[in-house]
Scaffold this motif. Structure first.
Motif, PDB file in Angstrom:
ATOM      1  N   UNK A  96       0.659 -50.574 -15.330  1.00 31.87           N
ATOM      2  CA  UNK A  96       1.747 -50.773 -14.385  1.00 31.87           C
ATOM      3  C   UNK A  96       2.246 -52.215 -14.464  1.00 31.87           C
ATOM      4  N   UNK A  97       3.420 -52.438 -13.890  1.00 28.90           N
ATOM      5  CA  UNK A  97       4.030 -53.766 -13.939  1.00 28.90           C
ATOM      6  C   UNK A  97       3.156 -54.816 -13.261  1.00 28.90           C
ATOM      7  N   UNK A  98       2.496 -54.426 -12.175  1.00 25.61           N
ATOM      8  CA  UNK A  98       1.652 -55.383 -11.455  1.00 25.61           C
ATOM      9  C   UNK A  98       0.529 -55.883 -12.360  1.00 25.61           C
ATOM     10  N   UNK A  99      -0.061 -54.961 -13.112  1.00 27.37           N
ATOM     11  CA  UNK A  99      -1.200 -55.343 -13.937  1.00 27.37           C
ATOM     12  C   UNK A  99      -0.809 -56.342 -15.015  1.00 27.37           C
ATOM     13  N   UNK A 100       0.333 -56.122 -15.624  1.00 29.07           N
ATOM     14  CA  UNK A 100       0.692 -56.997 -16.730  1.00 29.07           C
ATOM     15  C   UNK A 100       1.422 -58.245 -16.257  1.00 29.07           C
ATOM     16  N   UNK A 101       1.842 -58.252 -14.974  1.00 30.39           N
ATOM     17  CA  UNK A 101       2.458 -59.450 -14.426  1.00 30.39           C
ATOM     18  C   UNK A 101       3.650 -59.906 -15.255  1.00 30.39           C
ATOM     19  N   UNK A 102       4.515 -58.973 -15.544  1.00 27.76           N
ATOM     20  CA  UNK A 102       5.723 -59.333 -16.267  1.00 27.76           C
ATOM     21  C   UNK A 102       6.605 -60.128 -15.327  1.00 27.76           C
ATOM     22  N   UNK A 103       7.047 -61.257 -15.788  1.00 29.26           N
ATOM     23  CA  UNK A 103       7.913 -62.079 -14.974  1.00 29.26           C
ATOM     24  C   UNK A 103       9.235 -62.244 -15.704  1.00 29.26           C
ATOM     25  N   UNK A 104      10.325 -62.083 -14.967  1.00 31.82           N
ATOM     26  CA  UNK A 104      11.644 -62.233 -15.554  1.00 31.82           C
ATOM     27  C   UNK A 104      11.782 -63.624 -16.162  1.00 31.82           C
ATOM     28  N   UNK A 105      12.393 -63.697 -17.305  1.00 31.53           N
ATOM     29  CA  UNK A 105      12.663 -64.943 -18.044  1.00 31.53           C
ATOM     30  C   UNK A 105      11.405 -65.559 -18.675  1.00 31.53           C
ATOM     31  N   UNK A 106      10.311 -64.818 -18.661  1.00 31.15           N
ATOM     32  CA  UNK A 106       9.127 -65.273 -19.375  1.00 31.15           C
ATOM     33  C   UNK A 106       9.359 -65.133 -20.874  1.00 31.15           C
ATOM     34  N   UNK A 107       8.711 -65.989 -21.642  1.00 35.66           N
ATOM     35  CA  UNK A 107       8.815 -65.917 -23.096  1.00 35.66           C
ATOM     36  C   UNK A 107       7.522 -65.328 -23.656  1.00 35.66           C
ATOM     37  N   UNK A 108       7.680 -64.379 -24.560  1.00 33.43           N
ATOM     38  CA  UNK A 108       6.540 -63.701 -25.169  1.00 33.43           C
ATOM     39  C   UNK A 108       6.618 -63.803 -26.680  1.00 33.43           C
ATOM     40  N   UNK A 109       5.481 -63.778 -27.314  1.00 33.27           N
ATOM     41  CA  UNK A 109       5.457 -63.527 -28.756  1.00 33.27           C
ATOM     42  C   UNK A 109       5.584 -62.027 -28.943  1.00 33.27           C
ATOM     43  N   UNK A 110       6.134 -61.650 -30.045  1.00 33.47           N
ATOM     44  CA  UNK A 110       6.272 -60.220 -30.298  1.00 33.47           C
ATOM     45  C   UNK A 110       6.395 -59.950 -31.782  1.00 33.47           C
ATOM     46  N   UNK A 111       6.462 -58.670 -32.094  1.00 34.99           N
ATOM     47  CA  UNK A 111       6.615 -58.222 -33.468  1.00 34.99           C
ATOM     48  C   UNK A 111       7.786 -57.255 -33.516  1.00 34.99           C
ATOM     49  N   UNK A 112       8.673 -57.451 -34.483  1.00 36.11           N
ATOM     50  CA  UNK A 112       9.800 -56.527 -34.640  1.00 36.11           C
ATOM     51  C   UNK A 112       9.254 -55.159 -35.053  1.00 36.11           C
ATOM     52  N   UNK A 113       9.570 -54.171 -34.252  1.00 30.49           N
ATOM     53  CA  UNK A 113       9.101 -52.824 -34.558  1.00 30.49           C
ATOM     54  C   UNK A 113      10.153 -52.077 -35.378  1.00 30.49           C
ATOM     55  N   UNK A 114      11.387 -52.066 -34.881  1.00 36.53           N
ATOM     56  CA  UNK A 114      12.473 -51.386 -35.591  1.00 36.53           C
ATOM     57  C   UNK A 114      13.754 -52.180 -35.450  1.00 36.53           C
ATOM     58  N   UNK A 115      14.534 -52.212 -36.529  1.00 29.02           N
ATOM     59  CA  UNK A 115      15.854 -52.830 -36.487  1.00 29.02           C
ATOM     60  C   UNK A 115      16.876 -51.698 -36.538  1.00 29.02           C
ATOM     61  N   UNK A 116      17.619 -51.540 -35.452  1.00 22.40           N
ATOM     62  CA  UNK A 116      18.596 -50.461 -35.343  1.00 22.40           C
ATOM     63  C   UNK A 116      20.002 -51.047 -35.431  1.00 22.40           C
ATOM     64  N   UNK A 117      21.016 -50.176 -35.430  1.00 26.37           N
ATOM     65  CA  UNK A 117      22.395 -50.676 -35.526  1.00 26.37           C
ATOM     66  C   UNK A 117      22.828 -51.397 -34.261  1.00 26.37           C
ATOM     67  N   UNK A 118      22.267 -51.019 -33.110  1.00 28.28           N
ATOM     68  CA  UNK A 118      22.741 -51.584 -31.836  1.00 28.28           C
ATOM     69  C   UNK A 118      21.738 -52.574 -31.249  1.00 28.28           C
ATOM     70  N   UNK A 119      20.612 -52.753 -31.901  1.00 30.86           N
ATOM     71  CA  UNK A 119      19.639 -53.686 -31.343  1.00 30.86           C
ATOM     72  C   UNK A 119      18.323 -53.649 -32.093  1.00 30.86           C
TER      73      UNK A 119
END
Length: 120
Positions: free
Chosen positions: A1-24
């Motif tokens: 759930x959102x509470x557990x992961x403590x996602x905060x708006x405007x936070x910066x994360x490392x990530x990995x590109x999963x798929x490159x689509x035409x719109x995003x």
């Protein structure tokens, strides 16, 4: 759930590109303090991929499997459970310096949003 992961708006994360689509670009975000298997996905819309005008996300040079920095710019109504889907998590690549992870849009930041919110 959102509470557990403590996602905060405007936070910066490392990530990995999963798929490159035409719109995003779909990015798997790596959450601090979570195992790498517990990634959650978000969507970088075309308009948030690059500061320069591009026709398609692949024109910006991003490719599957690439390590990136993303900023969480919107937690949709369905939030984390929707992942990169409609109503899910919206990310930005252009807001973050891809070499250093520095915030290029500090007025859209965790600090700025909490001070602007005042007392609530």
């Amino acid at each position: 759930s959102l509470e557990e992961t403590q996602l905060e708006l405007y936070q910066i994360f490392r990530g990995t590109v999963q798929r490159v689509l035409d719109f995003g670009i779909v990015v798997d975000m790596i959450l601090p303090g979570k195992s790498p298997d517990e990634k959650i996905s978000g969507m970088v819309h075309l308009s948030h991929v690059s500061k320069s005008r591009i026709e398609k996300p692949k024109d910006a040079g991003f490719r599957s499997g690439q390590s990136v920095y993303v900023k969480l710019i919107s937690i949709g109504q369905k939030g984390e459970s929707a992942g990169a889907g409609e109503g899910g998590l919206m990310l930005s690549l252009k807001d973050v310096d891809q070499k250093t992870g520095a915030d290029l849009m500090p007025h859209r930041s965790v600090a700025a949003s909490s001070s602007a919110a005042g007392n609530n």
